[in-house]
Design a protein around this motif. Structure first.
Motif, mmCIF file in Angstrom:
data_model
loop_
_atom_site.group_PDB
_atom_site.id
_atom_site.type_symbol
_atom_site.label_atom_id
_atom_site.label_comp_id
_atom_site.label_asym_id
_atom_site.label_seq_id
_atom_site.Cartn_x
_atom_site.Cartn_y
_atom_site.Cartn_z
ATOM 1 N N HIS A 46 -18.782 -104.044 -17.105
ATOM 2 C CA HIS A 46 -18.236 -102.964 -16.271
ATOM 3 C C HIS A 46 -18.279 -103.386 -14.798
ATOM 4 C CE1 HIS A 46 -18.247 -100.415 -19.825
ATOM 5 N NE2 HIS A 46 -19.532 -100.675 -20.001
ATOM 6 N N ARG A 47 -17.654 -104.512 -14.522
ATOM 7 C CA ARG A 47 -17.681 -105.077 -13.174
ATOM 8 C C ARG A 47 -17.037 -104.136 -12.172
ATOM 9 N NH1 ARG A 47 -16.740 -109.480 -16.645
ATOM 10 N NH2 ARG A 47 -18.343 -111.128 -16.448
ATOM 11 N N ALA A 48 -17.498 -104.237 -10.939
ATOM 12 C CA ALA A 48 -17.048 -103.319 -9.899
ATOM 13 C C ALA A 48 -15.542 -103.369 -9.718
ATOM 14 C CB ALA A 48 -17.761 -103.641 -8.580
ATOM 15 N N ASP A 49 -14.949 -104.569 -9.760
ATOM 16 C CA ASP A 49 -13.508 -104.664 -9.559
ATOM 17 C C ASP A 49 -12.743 -104.043 -10.726
ATOM 18 O OD1 ASP A 49 -14.440 -106.688 -11.218
ATOM 19 O OD2 ASP A 49 -12.825 -108.072 -10.689
ATOM 20 N N GLU A 50 -13.278 -104.187 -11.950
ATOM 21 C CA GLU A 50 -12.635 -103.583 -13.109
ATOM 22 C C GLU A 50 -12.732 -102.060 -13.044
ATOM 23 O OE1 GLU A 50 -10.873 -104.963 -15.339
ATOM 24 O OE2 GLU A 50 -11.346 -107.104 -15.206
ATOM 25 N N VAL A 51 -13.898 -101.552 -12.682
ATOM 26 C CA VAL A 51 -14.070 -100.108 -12.571
ATOM 27 C C VAL A 51 -13.163 -99.550 -11.488
ATOM 28 C CG1 VAL A 51 -15.694 -98.247 -12.030
ATOM 29 C CG2 VAL A 51 -16.411 -100.157 -13.490
ATOM 30 N N ARG A 52 -13.095 -100.243 -10.348
ATOM 31 C CA ARG A 52 -12.230 -99.774 -9.266
ATOM 32 C C ARG A 52 -10.764 -99.729 -9.700
ATOM 33 N NH1 ARG A 52 -13.409 -103.380 -6.096
ATOM 34 N NH2 ARG A 52 -11.596 -104.745 -6.340
#
Length: 460
Positions: free
Chosen positions: A147-153
């Motif tokens: 759930h990487r930050a860039d994916e979540v964003r």
């Protein structure tokens, strides 16, 4: 004369179905024998996951269905769960999104995740030879999704845009209104999150939700394919051995019973079409009355030749489609009636729908209607079970309902045993107009007067 000119004019369906002596008689329904249950294993793994593995040869493929109960009462649960599902298969500590896609593609496999107020569902398929890769990616995601930050964003931006579009759609508005009408503030009504809640979700909150909520105990995994069932179970046990938790998956709280009452008119300014959504209490597959109710629903509106579409689609021309269906959850079932119609005929369409509900009680199905519905039910079940994908979805549905493969095997015989009197009784109990409630979404400035005159409608 050209070849085209020499051809006979195509006959219509009505012409094909008739002879000089009248309608072509339908052959009698043959005696329904219980089919042979496919080879299968139904067991619980050490981590608490229930596994049902079914052998269905024919094509060298496997179909996977994993269902995790995933209810939540907190206001932000829908936002967090949507983002969790959207990024669950987007990379782990071992694989980024691209590596996940490449590994699955090389194995002839596919995985997808979706979530609603009741459950998280992961669906997948693969060549039999690619099953180890499919299970490895699944296990990796269940135990170590990043759930990487860039994916979540990225998913937050996509979800906010989707919500704006969805909430402008009449069908979404009607569905949300019907849910509120039937179930009040129950968690099942919170299917779409609020944009501000989506914006506030952090990657850490998504990871925490997966760790606490995506657990094996209480979950069900169905695997259908061209391989021995025990071999499939052994493969699953090995691949998912690291997916453990002391927690139990969170089930949806029991729903209130749908009770009859006035229809609510929901104002949609300037709408040129209206959405009619009605609902009544029904019984689940475990109830002895279910086969009779299934046939009663088919006669009323459950397929193309049913009474409701024949009336408001074929005869009156009020709509392009009118349907009724049985909607299941882990605690029961409800009947839903669904049609869209032009604003100027909305009141008439609602009246005709009520008329057809009443006619199911005072003018019960004829023997011809009864037999046609039974043939459709038996035939459509056979079609649904003929493919690996259809069998996997059907097995998951009955297992969640507390049934097993024996129920599927014996259902054609149960349908064959239903009497017309039982269908009449089911119609009287579940399809009576007094048992129905619902909503009409449309322009109240135009509809309030005719709806008030019609009666049984709560106008703004």
């Amino acid at each position: 004369m050209t070849a085209i000119d020499s051809q006979q004019t195509p006959r219509t369906a009505a012409q094909i179905g008739r002879t000089e002596l009248g309608p072509r008689p339908l052959p009698p329904l043959g005696r329904q024998r219980d089919g042979r249950a496919p080879a299968h294993v139904d067991t619980v793994l050490d981590n608490g996951l229930r596994v049902v593995a079914v052998r269905k040869p024919g094509v060298p493929m496997v179909e996977l269905r994993l269902r995790v109960p995933f209810s939540g009462s907190h206001r932000t649960h829908p936002a967090r769960s949507e983002l969790m599902a959207a990024t669950l298969l987007a990379g782990t500590a071992r694989r980024d999104r691209e590596a996940v896609d490449i590994d699955l593609a090389r194995a002839g496999a596919d995985l997808g995740a979706s979530v609603d107020p009741e459950r998280l569902v992961i669906t997948g398929n693969a060549l039999v030879s690619g099953l180890p890769v499919l299970l490895d990616v699944l296990a990796d995601s269940l135990t170590g999704a990043a759930h990487r930050a860039d994916e979540v964003r990225m998913e937050k931006e996509r979800l906010v845009a989707h919500l704006a579009m969805a909430r402008s759609q009449p069908r979404t508005i009607a569905h949300e209104a019907l849910q509120k009408r039937r179930y009040g503030n129950h968690p099942i009504t919170r299917e779409l999150p609020e944009p501000q809640d989506v914006e506030a979700v952090t990657p850490a909150a998504v990871r925490s939700l997966q760790r606490k909520g995506v657990v094996p105990r209480g979950s069900v995994l169905v695997l259908v394919g061209d391989l021995p069932p025990q071999q499939a179970v052994d493969a699953l046990a090995g691949a998912l051995a690291g997916w453990t938790s002391d927690r139990e998956a969170v089930r949806l709280p029991p729903l209130p019973r749908v009770t009859g009452g006035d229809v609510l008119l929901v104002h949609r300014p300037g709408a040129v079409q209206s959405q009619i959504r009605l609902s009544a209490h029904a019984v689940p597959r475990t109830d002895p009355r279910y086969p009779a109710l299934q046939l009663a629903n088919l006669v009323f509106g459950g397929y193309f030749s049913a009474r409701l579409p024949e009336n408001i689609r074929e005869d009156k021309g009020f709509t392009y489609g009118a349907h009724s269906f049985l909607e299941f959850n882990t605690h029961g079932a409800a009947l839903v009636i669904d049609t869209d119609t032009a604003t100027d005929v909305t009141a008439a369409a609602l009246w005709e729908t009520r008329h057809e509900l009443g006619r199911m009680v005072v003018s019960p199905p004829t023997q011809e209607e009864f037999e046609a519905a039974r043939r459709y039910a038996v035939g459509s079940l056979g079609i649904a079970l003929s493919s690996q994908a259809g069998l996997a979805s059907s097995v998951l549905a009955i297992v969640v309902a507390g049934l097993d493969l024996e129920w599927l095997r014996g259902h054609p015989a149960r349908l064959a045993a239903v009497t017309r009197d039982q269908v009449v009784a089911a119609a009287a109990e579940f399809l009576a107009p007094s048992a129905v409630t619902g909503v009409v979404v449309g322009d109240a400035d135009v509809l309030s007067a005719p709806m008030a005159a019609l009666g049984g409608v709560e106008v703004p």
